[in-house]
Design a protein around this motif. Sequence first.
Motif, short mmCIF file in Angstrom:
data_model
loop_
_atom_site.label_atom_id
_atom_site.label_comp_id
_atom_site.label_asym_id
_atom_site.label_seq_id
_atom_site.Cartn_x
_atom_site.Cartn_y
_atom_site.Cartn_z
N LEU A 35 0.82 -1.20 0.00
CA LEU A 35 0.00 0.00 0.00
C LEU A 35 0.86 1.26 0.00
O LEU A 35 0.55 2.24 -0.70
CB LEU A 35 -0.93 -0.02 1.22
CG LEU A 35 -1.93 1.12 1.36
CD1 LEU A 35 -2.86 1.18 0.15
CD2 LEU A 35 -2.74 0.95 2.64
N ALA A 36 1.95 1.24 0.76
CA ALA A 36 2.82 2.41 0.80
C ALA A 36 3.41 2.73 -0.57
O ALA A 36 3.58 3.90 -0.94
CB ALA A 36 3.94 2.19 1.82
N ARG B 49 -6.72 13.50 -7.50
CA ARG B 49 -5.79 13.03 -6.47
C ARG B 49 -6.53 12.78 -5.16
O ARG B 49 -6.30 11.78 -4.47
CB ARG B 49 -4.71 14.09 -6.30
CG ARG B 49 -3.49 13.69 -5.48
CD ARG B 49 -2.60 14.92 -5.37
NE ARG B 49 -1.22 14.64 -5.15
CZ ARG B 49 -0.26 15.56 -5.18
NH1 ARG B 49 -0.57 16.82 -5.47
NH2 ARG B 49 0.99 15.23 -4.96
N LEU C 222 -6.66 4.05 -1.11
CA LEU C 222 -5.54 3.78 -0.21
C LEU C 222 -6.05 3.41 1.17
O LEU C 222 -5.86 4.12 2.15
CB LEU C 222 -4.62 5.02 -0.14
CG LEU C 222 -4.09 5.51 -1.48
CD1 LEU C 222 -3.28 6.78 -1.30
CD2 LEU C 222 -3.24 4.43 -2.14
N ARG C 223 -6.73 2.27 1.23
CA ARG C 223 -7.21 1.75 2.49
C ARG C 223 -6.81 0.29 2.57
O ARG C 223 -6.54 -0.33 1.54
CB ARG C 223 -8.74 1.92 2.60
CG ARG C 223 -9.56 0.84 1.94
CD ARG C 223 -9.80 1.09 0.46
NE ARG C 223 -10.61 -0.02 -0.10
CZ ARG C 223 -10.20 -0.81 -1.08
NH1 ARG C 223 -9.03 -0.64 -1.61
NH2 ARG C 223 -10.98 -1.78 -1.53
N ARG D 137 -7.22 8.92 -3.38
CA ARG D 137 -6.80 8.51 -2.04
C ARG D 137 -7.81 7.59 -1.38
O ARG D 137 -7.48 6.89 -0.41
CB ARG D 137 -6.53 9.75 -1.18
CG ARG D 137 -5.28 10.52 -1.62
CD ARG D 137 -4.94 11.66 -0.68
NE ARG D 137 -3.72 12.35 -1.12
CZ ARG D 137 -3.65 13.65 -1.39
NH1 ARG D 137 -4.73 14.41 -1.28
NH2 ARG D 137 -2.51 14.19 -1.77
N LEU E 136 1.22 7.42 -6.42
CA LEU E 136 0.16 8.41 -6.66
C LEU E 136 0.70 9.83 -6.47
O LEU E 136 0.45 10.71 -7.31
CB LEU E 136 -1.01 8.16 -5.71
CG LEU E 136 -2.09 9.25 -5.67
CD1 LEU E 136 -2.77 9.39 -7.03
CD2 LEU E 136 -3.11 8.95 -4.59
N GLU E 137 1.41 10.06 -5.38
CA GLU E 137 1.91 11.41 -5.11
C GLU E 137 2.95 11.82 -6.15
O GLU E 137 2.92 12.95 -6.65
CB GLU E 137 2.49 11.47 -3.70
CG GLU E 137 1.49 11.16 -2.60
CD GLU E 137 0.25 12.03 -2.67
OE1 GLU E 137 0.39 13.26 -2.89
OE2 GLU E 137 -0.86 11.50 -2.52
N LEU F 81 -7.04 6.86 -9.65
CA LEU F 81 -5.65 6.53 -9.35
C LEU F 81 -4.95 5.92 -10.56
O LEU F 81 -3.80 6.27 -10.87
CB LEU F 81 -5.60 5.58 -8.14
CG LEU F 81 -4.26 5.47 -7.42
CD1 LEU F 81 -4.47 5.08 -5.96
CD2 LEU F 81 -3.33 4.47 -8.09
N GLU G 164 0.72 4.46 -2.66
CA GLU G 164 0.55 5.85 -2.23
C GLU G 164 1.69 6.73 -2.73
O GLU G 164 1.45 7.85 -3.23
CB GLU G 164 0.47 5.91 -0.71
CG GLU G 164 0.23 7.31 -0.17
CD GLU G 164 0.02 7.34 1.33
OE1 GLU G 164 -0.39 8.39 1.84
OE2 GLU G 164 0.26 6.30 1.98
#
Length: 249
Positions: A104-105, A133, A140-141, A137, A111-112, A215, A108
């Motif tokens: 998951l990290a 964006r 992102l769970r 997010r 995405l950024e 995403l 994320e």
Amino acid sequence: MDEVEVIVAHSERATLRVGEVFVKVDGHLTRHAAEVRAMDLASIPTPEVLWHEPPALARAAVPGTALGVLGAPSEASPASWSAAGRVIRRLHEAPLPPMPGRPLAGVEAELERESEWLLAHSPLPAEVVQRNREIARGALRPWRPAFIHGDLQITHVFVEDDEVTGIIDWSEGAPGDAMFDLAILTLGQEERLEDLLAGYGTDVDREAIRAWWSLRCLTAARWLFEHGFDPDAPGCEYAVLRARMREEA
């Protein structure tokens, strides 16, 4: 001898068709082995592997036609979409494959990073990038890992007589978020989501699917541009991002 047809070609890989045989050539020498392993483990129809000799993989053609083409409305019947949903559900309920999934990290961070690239280099207005964006997010769970295809584009699912005859291109097969597969298949085909879920089942996180739409488009745009594709073509990534902003307004 049949003519050689170039299906797709870029700096990472190429796929050629000669008659009823498809040959993929990949610069990443271990990716084909992972793809063959994923097809072996999947509990759904996959192409027959004819031979594998790095850097090439040959497989037989899958009967039928793809659910659709990228950038155009799907002409497949609701029954075909429902059949795809049933098959994908079987995959997601299969035992997890041994390949590593994406943390998951890492999703994320991507995405950024890619959102910042779009703000600096794309023709999209900043508000379109920033709003998507925020929407993205929502994906992102924490998710319960499932056996996913990982690149379930509409061109990778073949149907005939409203039944799935095969799903191709398994290089991204791994444990992951089931909602990601559902999102990729309906990207640009959002109106077909309910047809898909008629077969898959409605116990899904629709907000996560919508978040993955944003995403995926945000994170894929730079790769497409750098490999000779146009994310601003009609019905493609930039169009989806603009549409997502209108829908969420």
